[in-house]
Design a protein around this motif. Structure first.
Motif, PDB file in Angstrom:
ATOM      1  N   SER A  92       0.830  -1.190   0.022  1.00 26.50           N
ATOM      2  CA  SER A  92      -0.059  -0.130   0.041  1.00 26.50           C
ATOM      3  C   SER A  92       0.998   1.089   0.060  1.00 26.50           C
ATOM      4  O   SER A  92       0.371   2.147  -0.776  1.00 26.50           O
ATOM      5  N   LEU A  93       2.003   1.353   0.765  1.00 23.05           N
ATOM      6  CA  LEU A  93       2.699   2.355   1.311  1.00 23.05           C
ATOM      7  C   LEU A  93       3.806   2.566   0.399  1.00 23.05           C
ATOM      8  O   LEU A  93       4.552   3.472   0.413  1.00 23.05           O
ATOM      9  N   GLY A  94       4.716   1.561   0.396  1.00 25.10           N
ATOM     10  CA  GLY A  94       6.038   1.342  -0.314  1.00 25.10           C
ATOM     11  C   GLY A  94       6.853   1.392   0.695  1.00 25.10           C
ATOM     12  O   GLY A  94       6.588   1.870   1.886  1.00 25.10           O
ATOM     13  N   GLU A  95       8.104   1.310   0.580  1.00 27.22           N
ATOM     14  CA  GLU A  95       9.142   1.163   1.537  1.00 27.22           C
ATOM     15  C   GLU A  95       9.229   2.468   2.349  1.00 27.22           C
ATOM     16  O   GLU A  95       9.038   2.995   3.381  1.00 27.22           O
ATOM     17  N   ALA A  96       9.405   3.886   1.317  1.00 25.51           N
ATOM     18  CA  ALA A  96       9.476   5.132   1.679  1.00 25.51           C
ATOM     19  C   ALA A  96       8.350   5.466   2.519  1.00 25.51           C
ATOM     20  O   ALA A  96       8.428   6.121   3.613  1.00 25.51           O
ATOM     21  N   GLY A  97       7.084   5.100   2.269  1.00 27.81           N
ATOM     22  CA  GLY A  97       5.943   5.535   2.677  1.00 27.81           C
ATOM     23  C   GLY A  97       5.671   5.036   4.170  1.00 27.81           C
ATOM     24  O   GLY A  97       5.145   5.621   5.046  1.00 27.81           O
ATOM     25  N   VAL A  98       6.080   3.644   4.404  1.00 28.45           N
ATOM     26  CA  VAL A  98       5.947   3.017   5.686  1.00 28.45           C
ATOM     27  C   VAL A  98       6.890   3.778   6.639  1.00 28.45           C
ATOM     28  O   VAL A  98       6.626   4.041   7.547  1.00 28.45           O
ATOM     29  N   ARG A  99       8.340   3.750   6.024  1.00 22.82           N
ATOM     30  CA  ARG A  99       9.301   4.492   7.016  1.00 22.82           C
ATOM     31  C   ARG A  99       8.775   6.095   7.439  1.00 22.82           C
ATOM     32  O   ARG A  99       8.789   6.531   8.418  1.00 22.82           O
ATOM     33  N   GLN A 100       8.201   6.613   6.467  1.00 17.95           N
ATOM     34  CA  GLN A 100       7.715   8.149   6.588  1.00 17.95           C
ATOM     35  C   GLN A 100       6.636   8.106   7.576  1.00 17.95           C
ATOM     36  O   GLN A 100       6.511   8.922   8.541  1.00 17.95           O
ATOM     37  N   ALA A 101       5.722   7.214   7.478  1.00 19.39           N
ATOM     38  CA  ALA A 101       4.389   7.138   8.224  1.00 19.39           C
ATOM     39  C   ALA A 101       5.187   6.723   9.750  1.00 19.39           C
ATOM     40  O   ALA A 101       4.310   7.347  10.574  1.00 19.39           O
ATOM     41  N   ILE A 102       5.795   5.861   9.699  1.00 21.83           N
ATOM     42  CA  ILE A 102       6.317   5.559  11.333  1.00 21.83           C
ATOM     43  C   ILE A 102       7.273   6.578  11.932  1.00 21.83           C
ATOM     44  O   ILE A 102       6.833   7.090  12.875  1.00 21.83           O
ATOM     45  N   SER A 104       6.892   9.665  11.344  1.00 21.67           N
ATOM     46  CA  SER A 104       6.119  11.000  11.381  1.00 21.67           C
ATOM     47  C   SER A 104       4.810  10.613  12.420  1.00 21.67           C
ATOM     48  O   SER A 104       3.948  11.341  12.670  1.00 21.67           O
ATOM     49  N   GLU A 105       4.836   9.404  12.796  1.00 20.25           N
ATOM     50  CA  GLU A 105       3.721   8.778  13.578  1.00 20.25           C
ATOM     51  C   GLU A 105       2.385   9.105  13.133  1.00 20.25           C
ATOM     52  O   GLU A 105       1.442   9.358  13.706  1.00 20.25           O
ATOM     53  N   ASP A 106       2.257   8.681  11.834  1.00 22.11           N
ATOM     54  CA  ASP A 106       1.148   8.857  10.998  1.00 22.11           C
ATOM     55  C   ASP A 106       0.230   7.526  11.111  1.00 22.11           C
ATOM     56  O   ASP A 106       0.143   6.756  10.220  1.00 22.11           O
ATOM     57  N   VAL A 107      -0.635   7.375  12.220  1.00 23.10           N
ATOM     58  CA  VAL A 107      -1.533   6.227  12.379  1.00 23.10           C
ATOM     59  C   VAL A 107      -2.450   6.051  11.252  1.00 23.10           C
ATOM     60  O   VAL A 107      -2.584   5.101  10.644  1.00 23.10           O
ATOM     61  N   ALA A 108      -3.102   7.352  10.926  1.00 21.25           N
ATOM     62  CA  ALA A 108      -3.910   7.062   9.702  1.00 21.25           C
ATOM     63  C   ALA A 108      -3.390   6.529   8.320  1.00 21.25           C
ATOM     64  O   ALA A 108      -4.111   5.808   7.842  1.00 21.25           O
ATOM     65  N   ASN A 109      -2.236   6.781   7.853  1.00 21.79           N
ATOM     66  CA  ASN A 109      -1.595   6.409   6.696  1.00 21.79           C
ATOM     67  C   ASN A 109      -1.328   4.942   7.062  1.00 21.79           C
ATOM     68  O   ASN A 109      -1.671   4.000   5.992  1.00 21.79           O
ATOM     69  N   LEU A 110      -0.790   4.574   8.036  1.00 21.83           N
ATOM     70  CA  LEU A 110      -0.514   3.025   8.270  1.00 21.83           C
ATOM     71  C   LEU A 110      -1.810   2.321   8.291  1.00 21.83           C
ATOM     72  O   LEU A 110      -1.895   1.210   7.741  1.00 21.83           O
ATOM     73  N   CYS A 111      -3.100   2.935   8.768  1.00 24.22           N
ATOM     74  CA  CYS A 111      -4.262   2.161   8.927  1.00 24.22           C
ATOM     75  C   CYS A 111      -4.949   2.154   7.524  1.00 24.22           C
ATOM     76  O   CYS A 111      -5.885   1.317   7.302  1.00 24.22           O
ATOM     77  N   ARG A 118      -6.066   0.606  14.329  1.00 30.28           N
ATOM     78  CA  ARG A 118      -5.360   1.869  15.035  1.00 30.28           C
ATOM     79  C   ARG A 118      -4.420   1.083  15.858  1.00 30.28           C
ATOM     80  O   ARG A 118      -3.323   1.706  16.143  1.00 30.28           O
ATOM     81  N   ARG A 119      -4.815   0.030  16.602  1.00 30.85           N
ATOM     82  CA  ARG A 119      -3.913  -0.594  17.622  1.00 30.85           C
ATOM     83  C   ARG A 119      -2.807  -1.241  17.170  1.00 30.85           C
ATOM     84  O   ARG A 119      -1.753  -0.792  17.664  1.00 30.85           O
ATOM     85  N   THR A 120      -2.872  -1.745  16.070  1.00 34.35           N
ATOM     86  CA  THR A 120      -1.718  -2.490  15.274  1.00 34.35           C
ATOM     87  C   THR A 120      -0.677  -1.184  14.770  1.00 34.35           C
ATOM     88  O   THR A 120       0.468  -1.343  14.992  1.00 34.35           O
ATOM     89  N   ALA A 121      -1.288  -0.114  14.288  1.00 30.77           N
ATOM     90  CA  ALA A 121      -0.628   0.837  13.757  1.00 30.77           C
ATOM     91  C   ALA A 121       0.186   1.589  14.916  1.00 30.77           C
ATOM     92  O   ALA A 121       1.248   2.057  14.666  1.00 30.77           O
ATOM     93  N   GLY A 122      -0.425   1.827  15.993  1.00 30.91           N
ATOM     94  CA  GLY A 122       0.177   2.397  17.223  1.00 30.91           C
ATOM     95  C   GLY A 122       1.290   1.263  17.761  1.00 30.91           C
ATOM     96  O   GLY A 122       2.383   2.017  18.192  1.00 30.91           O
ATOM     97  N   ARG A 123       1.207   0.307  17.550  1.00 35.94           N
ATOM     98  CA  ARG A 123       2.103  -0.543  18.149  1.00 35.94           C
ATOM     99  C   ARG A 123       3.286  -0.616  17.290  1.00 35.94           C
ATOM    100  O   ARG A 123       4.581  -0.653  17.721  1.00 35.94           O
ATOM    101  N   ILE A 124       3.123  -0.720  15.912  1.00 35.73           N
ATOM    102  CA  ILE A 124       4.376  -0.582  15.021  1.00 35.73           C
ATOM    103  C   ILE A 124       4.996   0.748  15.221  1.00 35.73           C
ATOM    104  O   ILE A 124       6.218   0.710  15.312  1.00 35.73           O
ATOM    105  N   ILE A 125       4.234   1.872  15.223  1.00 34.74           N
ATOM    106  CA  ILE A 125       4.883   3.291  15.504  1.00 34.74           C
ATOM    107  C   ILE A 125       5.793   3.154  16.835  1.00 34.74           C
ATOM    108  O   ILE A 125       7.035   3.378  16.980  1.00 34.74           O
TER     109      ILE A 125
END
Length: 134
Positions: A92-102, A104-111, A118-125
């Motif tokens: 969905s996000l690509g490598e750069a997108g996942v790294r950027q979302a983590i 910048s703590e962008d939960v919505a983008n990871l979701c 939301r819980r999984t995204a928060g745990r990843i961050i």
């Protein structure tokens, strides 16, 4: 451990490729956004791989870059995150997108990736922010 494959691209699917290596054809799961980047049918391709045994069956995951493989392995280390969610994030996000979302703590983008709440995204961050910053 199989850490890479190089061979002839035989067939592709939405999130997998079949690569003939010698006399054996390997089925390799890859991020959906990488299928078009692997190459044309019949061409020589090389992928970085990660072998995982699931339900007594070997599953081979492939990536066009070492950075994507490293991120896949990091994501799999997060509690509650397995290969399917890791591949969904990279698709969905690509490598750069996942790294950027983590970072910048962008939960919505990871979701936005299928299967990521939301819980999984928060745990990843929480678990990976420091690892990616280093």
């Amino acid at each position: 451990m199989i850490v890479g494959v190089q061979g002839t691209l035989e067939t592709t699917g939405p999130d997998w490729v079949n690569i003939r290596v010698g006399g054996v054809t390997l089925h390799v799961s890859i991020p959906a956004n990488s299928v078009s980047m692997v190459g044309d049918l019949g061409s020589q391709v090389a992928l970085h791989t990660h072998l995982r045994i699931r339900d007594e069956q070997p599953v081979l995951y492939g990536f066009t870059t070492r950075g994507s493989l490293d991120l896949f392995v990091l994501l799999n280390g997060v509690s509650g995150v397995g290969p399917r969610i890791s591949l969904a994030l990279l698709s969905s996000l690509g490598e750069a997108g996942v790294r950027q979302a983590i970072s910048s703590e962008d939960v919505a983008n990871l979701c936005s990736a299928p299967g990521v709440g939301r819980r999984t995204a928060g745990r990843i961050i929480l678990e990976l922010k420091g690892a990616l910053d280093a």
